[in-house]
Structure formats: structure tokens, C-alpha cells
Enzyme design. Structure first.
Site, mmCIF file in Angstrom:
data_model
loop_
_atom_site.group_PDB
_atom_site.id
_atom_site.type_symbol
_atom_site.label_atom_id
_atom_site.label_comp_id
_atom_site.label_asym_id
_atom_site.label_seq_id
_atom_site.Cartn_x
_atom_site.Cartn_y
_atom_site.Cartn_z
ATOM 1 N N TRP A 330 0.881 -1.335 0.052
ATOM 2 C CA TRP A 330 0.050 0.065 0.045
ATOM 3 C C TRP A 330 0.928 1.349 0.104
ATOM 4 O O TRP A 330 0.479 2.265 -0.521
ATOM 5 C CB TRP A 330 -0.850 0.000 1.189
ATOM 6 C CG TRP A 330 -0.416 0.216 2.624
ATOM 7 C CD1 TRP A 330 0.835 -0.554 2.883
ATOM 8 C CD2 TRP A 330 -0.626 1.235 3.624
ATOM 9 N NE1 TRP A 330 1.150 0.074 4.151
ATOM 10 C CE2 TRP A 330 0.037 0.849 4.765
ATOM 11 C CE3 TRP A 330 -2.076 1.908 3.812
ATOM 12 C CZ2 TRP A 330 0.019 1.707 5.812
ATOM 13 C CZ3 TRP A 330 -2.018 2.869 4.848
ATOM 14 C CH2 TRP A 330 -1.075 2.679 6.035
ATOM 15 N N GLU A 474 0.541 -2.585 12.914
ATOM 16 C CA GLU A 474 0.647 -4.015 12.536
ATOM 17 C C GLU A 474 0.755 -5.053 14.028
ATOM 18 O O GLU A 474 0.972 -6.255 13.763
ATOM 19 C CB GLU A 474 1.631 -4.455 11.645
ATOM 20 C CG GLU A 474 1.284 -4.034 10.408
ATOM 21 C CD GLU A 474 2.297 -4.129 9.260
ATOM 22 O OE1 GLU A 474 3.487 -4.237 9.705
ATOM 23 O OE2 GLU A 474 2.011 -4.320 7.953
ATOM 24 N N GLN A 589 2.744 2.151 14.293
ATOM 25 C CA GLN A 589 2.787 3.237 13.188
ATOM 26 C C GLN A 589 1.367 3.931 13.163
ATOM 27 O O GLN A 589 0.612 3.462 13.444
ATOM 28 C CB GLN A 589 3.213 2.868 11.896
ATOM 29 C CG GLN A 589 2.083 1.930 11.235
ATOM 30 C CD GLN A 589 2.634 1.049 10.101
ATOM 31 O OE1 GLN A 589 3.159 -0.113 10.312
ATOM 32 N NE2 GLN A 589 2.368 1.304 8.866
HETATM 33 O O1 IFM Z 1 3.456 -1.493 4.093
HETATM 34 C C1 IFM Z 1 4.394 -1.318 5.102
HETATM 35 C C2 IFM Z 1 3.510 -1.470 6.434
HETATM 36 O O2 IFM Z 1 2.674 -0.741 6.601
HETATM 37 C C3 IFM Z 1 4.502 -1.809 7.516
HETATM 38 N N1 IFM Z 1 5.560 -2.734 7.220
HETATM 39 C C4 IFM Z 1 6.298 -2.317 6.284
HETATM 40 C C5 IFM Z 1 5.785 -2.323 5.054
HETATM 41 C C6 IFM Z 1 6.535 -1.953 3.689
HETATM 42 O O3 IFM Z 1 7.005 -0.745 3.768
#
Ligand code: IFM
Length: 767
Positions: A330, A474, A589
Site C-alpha cells: 500500500w 500491525e 505506526q
Molecule cells: O507497508 C508497510 C507496512 O505498513 C509496515 N511494514 C512495512 C511495510 C512495507 O513498507
């Protein structure tokens, strides 16, 4: 005076880690391939990589990843029989430079051995106008007459994370052109590298040895004489649409380049770069640090924008290597796409074509995930077919080597909506509906269809809810009513309805054909119903805080420091299963704040402030996607100091190479194009205060402390604008070639911008 158009260092990178980081920082790319910032004489141990866009391979049960091509840029030099390398002890001085103006990498190294000094100078670029081509100028000068041996050609010893990907490698020489080719192990796609030089000194012999196809030149160098040659290498694969065998195409490409010569190749390459910068440079007066970091970020994006007609997208680590499987996340739609949409719409459309190309993969994923869904569930980690490269056990526990179940693949469902939003934004803000007709409308309807089969209707509450998902944060998996996801899903339904309305009005025949093809007409009322009745968590009446997901506010309070102090291993992953962050309010995040940033016109400054202040102390910023969302939102509610701090953090992530290289035991080193896009968004949307929708562009500037002037370009509905902001005025220059008069809302005032007639508006001082 600091050069704001380059980076340069005289320090040698010697340890494994510093060579890896240096390779990222100094990489060059041209959308077709990326060439890590390694030195001419380096090999696979130093992570030399020419990573190709859009071609992937899998070896055994390891992860599929992009293919690295043999290194057509290889050259090593020996002085009196002693191999020279910056890794050895003979270095007197060294400097390497990356020039932003035209993405040229240069190095100059002086070595000394046995009383003689030898200086190597080289410059290389990956052609911006001929995507398959790399060009190098190489020169050698000795202080005294000396015996010099040059080895130059193609090094087929390739650095791979999960390789080797090329099998049946064969090396040959066709007249003066060297050739090295192999087949990918999974799909037998041919990858060919051809190399030609204009080297005309010394005695040359041809040597094929252990995957290296080289010319070996022995020379009695005269004191002080400069020996220069140029190398042209071309990479072709079976993905290239050429009307001849790819080996022939590669040979022809290097011959043509050689005939043109280095200067001519450089001239057309640089002319293309001048156009790029003219469309997309952002100028900041009063703050060289910010100017430099932002320009570097823009360079990174300009280097990896997809090649015209390729329908390729940009991986999360761009073309800096194979980390993250070279997959598209994304990151592209949410963080990079806005830059291209507002500066290079011709690249933005290519990014969207990639999602059209991979629609069938998204359909396959929808069918096979969970109990089976309908429509398009885009891959969390997407490669060339759109099938999901993300595994269910995606992260290794570094303490015990066990694989941890993560739900990125099956529950991070917001990805489909992220794609739909970008697809619609392309139409809304470029005014070009051809993409909808090319397949964009189909993508949007299929995404809405997927969500229809994912959401749940709660009879007692008379509303739809979206359950069992992972939001951007996440660390908290399988949650219900994640605000970000719900907002994105609701928006997807609205967009689907708008798409149908637009097509019905403008392209009724195309709509009929599409509805028939998808057999979806009977489902359209469901989209309308879902757009109305899908629940999105509301702000608390007293505090204004939006709960990230059901139950978040009841989790245990903690701090990032507390969790870090409890880690058993420095690379321990804080989420998944028993992860330390899981029972706490610590998030990886921006999540709610990401929602506020994405839908920034829909929320008040007060609400943004309340949520920013609540979530910021609870955010680890463990992803490079986080700081820019916080920066943009901080700018919007007027906390310019914080906005600036996070802007710099984002803009410097690759420059300073201070980032996490492991998630658990998974290597994820490389560049961070999403953060590069986030830096641009923070400058233009955050400090520049640009908000564009289908009706107009609005500019509400809030320049941070040191910035005296901010200048940027904007592409909007097929026309182009240059915006100049000072602390007291905004000047908008509509390009003389614009097709019409636009009304721009500057600091709340509607202003008519006619082609070629600049307008200046005064506005109140910012704090
Ligand atoms: O897409 C991101 C995700 O939001 C957090 N981990 C790393 C991914 C790739 O940058």
C-alpha cells in the site's frame, strides 16, 4: 557552501553493514533497473546489485524476489600485479558523489602501491531516456610509468538474498560485444546483459572465468597520462516487448550507444532529467538542510518512477535490492502516488495500470482467502501477477528461529480500498477518465464487491461493521472496527457508486458492457446501502479521541521504552502472537493519524490535535511510513515544530541511513520510497497547505519557522501550476499552456488563475 544538488563522502565504507547502507544511499535507478551505490571493483560480497523491475523468480521454497542482473558495470584494476580495491590497504584518498541533477554516480580513488600512485575516476548513469541502458566513463592515471591490468566486462557472480536465480548461464563474445545470459529458474525467462566499450589502449585478451565475461587489458601506463574508456551495458529480459531475440536487442542497444558516444548519451539522459526536475523540484529558501533532504527524497522517487508502457509499480524498497521480496505494498498508493499524480501524471497512470494488470491476481486471492470472498482482494505484497507474496508466517522470532504467524496477508484488507482510492484520485485530480475505461472502473467495482462479501451486518445495530482486520498498526491484529480500515472501506463504496454515476453519464455503453462482464448490476444497491450504513468509529464526545479499534482504549498503558527494555533480542518483533506490544496501547505506526492525514479535508484541526496528542506518545514509529503522517497532521493543526521534526526524520531516512534493517529475523534493508513520498507530501500538503479535490485546488500555507519561501509545482486536471509561498504571500503561476482559467482557493479567497498570468495573494502571518 553546501551543494544542495549532491551528496558526497570521502569516508570508506568497509564493514559489511556500512557497505550495505552505502549501497542504498548512493544507488542510481531509471525505473527499469536500480544499480546499488557500490564501487566498480566490488562483487557479490559487497552486495553489488542491478535489481530489475517487474521480473521475479523463486528458488526452491525460499521467497520469490526480483531478479538481479549480471553486473555489466564491473571493472577492476591491478597495479604491478596488485588488485586495487577500497577494501584493501592501498587507498590514499577516496571520494564518491551522487549528483541529483541527473542521477549520476561518481567516484575518485587514489591508490598507492610500490611507490606509484594510481587514480581511478568513474562516472555512471542508467539512462533516463533508454531504460535498458547503463553508461560508464572510466579513467586511470598513474604517477609513474607502471604495469597496469584492467579487467572489465560483465560479472555474473550475483548477490541474491534467495538466489541464484539465473541458471544455464552462458558467456560469449560477439565481435567486440560481450554477452552473458541465463534463464530464471522458475519461469525460464531469459535475462541478457551485453557490454561494449571503446577501450583502445593496451593489449586485450578475452577471458571467461567462473561466470565472469571479461576483457583483460595489460598496459604499460605512462606517467601522468589519462587512460579513459567508456562502457555501455544493456539489460534485456523476456519481459521486454522487442521484435527480436533479447540477446540481439541487447547487442544492438550497446552498439547504438557506443556509436552515439558517452557525451551524446549523457546529453539526452540529462535533458530528460532537466524536464523531470522542472516538473517536480521543490525549493525551500532559508533552510538548506531541509532543502537538501527533500531534494534527495524527490530524486529517489524520480529515479524509480515506472517506465512508460511497463505497467510496473514501485516496490517498498524501490529498486535498491531484493528486500521485502521486491513487492509492492500500500506504500505506493498511499505514500508515493500523490507525488506522481501532482507532478508526473504520466507515471501515476502507469502505477495504476499495474493494479489493473494484477486484478486477476486480486480476484484469485479473494476466492482463496478465508472462507472465500468475491471481488478483488489485492495482495499485501504484490509481485508481477498480483498473487500474494506475503506468507502467513512472515516474521521469524530472532531468539529461537521460530516463524511467527502474522495476519498481514489475510487481514490487512484496507489494501483494496487504498488501490480504489488512488484509482479514483487519478480520475478526480487529473480529469482524465481514460483510466477508468481501461480497467480502472472494473478495479473499483471489484474492490467494492470484495468488501461487500467481507463486512458483517449487525441486525441489532442496523449497521454494517468490519470485523477481524489488521489496520496500519500491525502490532494489533484481528481487531474489529479499525477506524482507518472502516473509513477506507466506506470510501470505496462511495467511490464505486460515483464511478457508476460517472460512467452512466459519460460512457453509458462502456458501463453496460462492464456491468454485463462483471454480472454486478444486482449488487449495486448493496454498495449504496453499505456506503450509508457502514459503521466508522466516532470521536469521543468529550476528548475527541477516535478509538483505533474496539477495545483499544482498555488496553494496558505502556511506553516504547518500557517495551524495548523488556526485549530479549535487539531485533525482537513487538507484534504477532505474544509480542510485547500486543496487550498494550503501543502502536507500530500511524493508524488513526494516518486516517486523519488521508482524509484530511474531513476532520477539523481540533480533532486532529486531540488524536495526534493522544496517539503520538503511544507510537513507536517502527515503520518508515509513520513519521510523515504525524508530520502532515501536526502541520494541519499548527504544531509546526513537531511537523518539522517529523518532516526531517522522514526526508532524511535514506540519507542518514538510520533505519531498522531487521523485522524479527527478516532482512528489510534498502531505500524507503514511501518515506520519500511522505517528505514531499509533508512539504506540499502539510506546510504548503495544498488540498485538491475534483472541484478545485486550495492552498492554506503554514510555513514552518526557518522557511522563507516554498516553491513547488502542481499538475491538476491536465494543467500545470507553479506555487510560490512566502510568510505573507502566495503567488500562483498558471502555465501559459494551460487549457483554461482555474479558480484556486488561496488562504480561503477564490482567485482566478489564467494561463500565463501570475497572481499574488497576501495572507495573514503564520505563527
Ligand atoms: O507497508 C508497510 C507496512 O505498513 C509496515 N511494514 C512495512 C511495510 C512495507 O513498507
Amino acid at each position: 557552501m553546501r551543494d544542495l544538488w549532491s551528496i558526497s563522502t570521502a569516508e570508506l565504507a568497509d564493514g559489511k553493514e556500512s557497505i550495505m547502507r552505502r549501497g542504498n544511499v548512493y544507488q542510481i535507478a531509471n525505473g527499469y533497473m536500480g544499480y546499488r551505490g557500490t564501487l566498480d571493483e566490488f562483487g557479490p560480497q559487497q552486495l553489488v546489485g542491478i535489481t530489475l523491475a517487474g521480473i521475479f523468480d523463486r528458488v526452491g521454497s525460499a521467497w520469490r524476489e526480483p531478479v538481479n542482473a549480471p553486473n555489466g558495470g564491473f571493472t577492476s584494476v591491478a597495479l604491478e600485479g596488485v588488485e586495487l580495491s577500497t577494501l584493501g590497504k592501498k587507498v590514499v584518498r577516496h571520494r564518491q558523489t551522487l549528483r541529483f541533477a541527473n542521477a549520476v554516480f561518481e567516484r575518485e580513488t587514489e591508490f598507492a602501491s610500490k611507490g606509484t600512485s594510481l587514480t581511478i575516476r568513474s562516472a555512471r548513469f542508467l539512462s533516463a531516456d533508454t531504460p535498458n541502458l547503463g553508461v560508464i566513463r572510466f579513467s586511470i592515471t598513474c604517477s609513474n610509468a607502471a604495469k597496469v591490468t584492467v579487467r572489465t566486462g560483465i560479472d555474473g557472480n550475483i548477490w541474491d538474498l534467495n538466489g541464484p536465480h539465473l541458471i544455464q548461464m552462458s558467456a560469449e563474445r560477439r565481435e567486440s560485444v560481450l554477452l552473458l545470459q541465463g534463464l530464471t529458474s522458475e519461469a525460464s525467462k531469459r535475462v541478457v546483459v551485453a557490454e561494449a566499450t571503446d577501450l583502445s589502449f593496451g593489449d586485450e585478451v578475452h577471458e571467461i572465468k567462473g561466470n565472469r565475461n571479461l576483457r583483460v587489458i595489460n598496459l604499460r601506463a605512462e606517467a601522468g597520462k589519462v587512460y579513459t574508456f567508456h562502457k555501455y551495458f544493456a539489460v534485456f529480459t523476456d519481459n521486454d516487448a522487442v521484435d527480436k531475440p533479447v540477446a540481439e536487442a541487447a547487442i544492438e542497444a550497446v552498439r547504438q550507444a557506443k556509436t552515439l558516444g558517452y557525451e551524446a548519451c549523457m546529453a539526452s539522459h540529462s535533458a530528460e532529467w532537466r524536464k523531470r526536475w522542472d516538473q517536480s523540484d521543490v525549493k525551500i529558501e532559508g533552510d538548506n538542510d531541509a532543502q537538501h533532504a527533500l531534494r534527495y527524497s524527490i530524486l529517489q522517487l524520480l529515479m524509480v518512477g515506472p517506465v512508460k508502457g511497463s505497467a510496473n509499480s514501485i516496490p517498498a524498497r524501490a529498486l535498491s535490492g531484493q528486500a521485502y521480496k521486491g513487492a509492492i505494498f500500500w506504500d505506493t498508493e498511499m505514500f508515493m502516488f500523490p507525488f506522481f499524480l501532482h507532478t508526473h501524471p504520466e507515471k501515476a497512470i502507469e502505477l495504476m495500470r499495474y493494479r489493473i494488470k494484477t486484478l486477476d491476481g486480486a480476484r484469485r486471492k479473494a476466492k482463496t482467502e478465508g472462507s472465500g470472498y468475491r471481488g478483488a482482494f489485492y495482495a499485501w505484497e504484490s509481485q508481477e501477477t498480483g498473487d500474494d507474496a506475503c506468507t502467513y508466517f512472515n516474521i521469524g522470532d530472532p531468539s529461537n528461529g521460530r516463524q511467527l504467524r502474522t495476519y498481514f496477508r489475510d487481514k490487512q484488507v484496507h489494501i483494496s480500498g487504498d488501490v480504489a482510492i488512488a484509482m479514483w484520485d487519478y480520475f478526480r485530480l487529473s480529469g482524465d477518465d481514460s483510466l477508468l475505461l481501461e480497467g480502472g472502473a472494473e478495479v473499483i467495482l471489484e474492490c467494492a464487491r470484495f468488501y461487500c462479501s467481507y463486512i458483517h451486518y449487525k441486525r441489532d445495530k442496523q449497521r454494517y461493521e468490519i470485523l477481524d482486520v489488521v489496520g496500519p498498526d500491525e502490532y494489533h491484529e484481528r481487531v474489529n472496527n479499525n477506524a482507518f480500515t472502516s473509513m477506507v472501506v466506506k470510501e470505496t463504496f462511495t467511490i464505486a457508486n460515483e464511478t457508476v454515476r460517472h460512467l452512466r453519464r459519460e460512457h453509458p455503453k462502456a458501463l453496460r458492457t462492464l456491468l454485463r462482464k462483471l454480472r454486478i448490476k444486482g449488487e449495486l444497491p448493496n454498495f449504496r446501502d453499505a456506503a450509508r450504513r457502514l459503521f466508522v468509529p466516532k470521536p469521543d464526545a468529550k476528548t475527541g479521541v477516535i478509538e483505533q479499534f474496539d477495545g483499544y482504549l482498555g488496553l494496558r498503558e505502556s511506553t516504547v521504552e518500557e517495551l524495548k527494555a523488556r526485549m530479549l533480542h535487539p531485533n525482537e518483533y513487538l507484534g504477532a502472537g505474544q509480542g510485547l506490544a500486543v496487550p498494550t496501547k503501543i502502536i507500530k505506526q500511524a493508524d488513526v493519524v494516518m486516517m486523519l492525514s488521508l482524509f484530511r479535508t474531513r476532520f477539523s484541526a481540533e480533532l486532529k490535535k486531540a488524536n495526534w496528542e493522544y496517539y503520538e506518545p503511544r507510537t513507536e514509529h517502527g515503520s518508515s511510513l509513520s513519521a510523515c503522517a504525524y508530520a502532515m497532521v501536526a502541520a494541519e493543526f499548527g504544531n509546526l515544530d513537531f511537523a518539522y521534526k517529523y518532516f526531517l526524520k522522514t526526508a532524511k531516512i535514506d540519507l542518514e541511513a538510520k533505519y531498522r534493517v531487521y523485522a524479527g529475523s527478516v532482512f528489510m534493508g534498502g531505500s524507503h520510497p514511501a518515506a520519500n513520498g511522505g517528505a514531499w507530501m509533508t512539504a506540499v500538503f502539510g506546510f504548503g497547505g495544498v488540498q485538491a479535490d475534483e472541484n478545485r485546488v486550495a492552498i492554506n500555507p503554514r510555513l514552518c519557522g526557518k522557511w522563507r519561501r516554498l516553491q513547488f509545482n502542481l499538475a491538476y486536471k491536465g494543467d500545470a501550476f507553479r506555487v510560490n509561498i512566502t510568510k505573507t504571500s502566495v503567488r500562483v503561476d498558471a502555465s501559459p499552456s494551460n487549457s483554461r482559467v482555474h479558480t484556486v482557493l488561496v488562504a480561503g479567497k477564490p482567485v482566478k488563475c489564467s494561463p500565463g498570468r501570475p497572481v499574488t495573494v497576501k495572507y495573514g502571518r503564520t505563527r
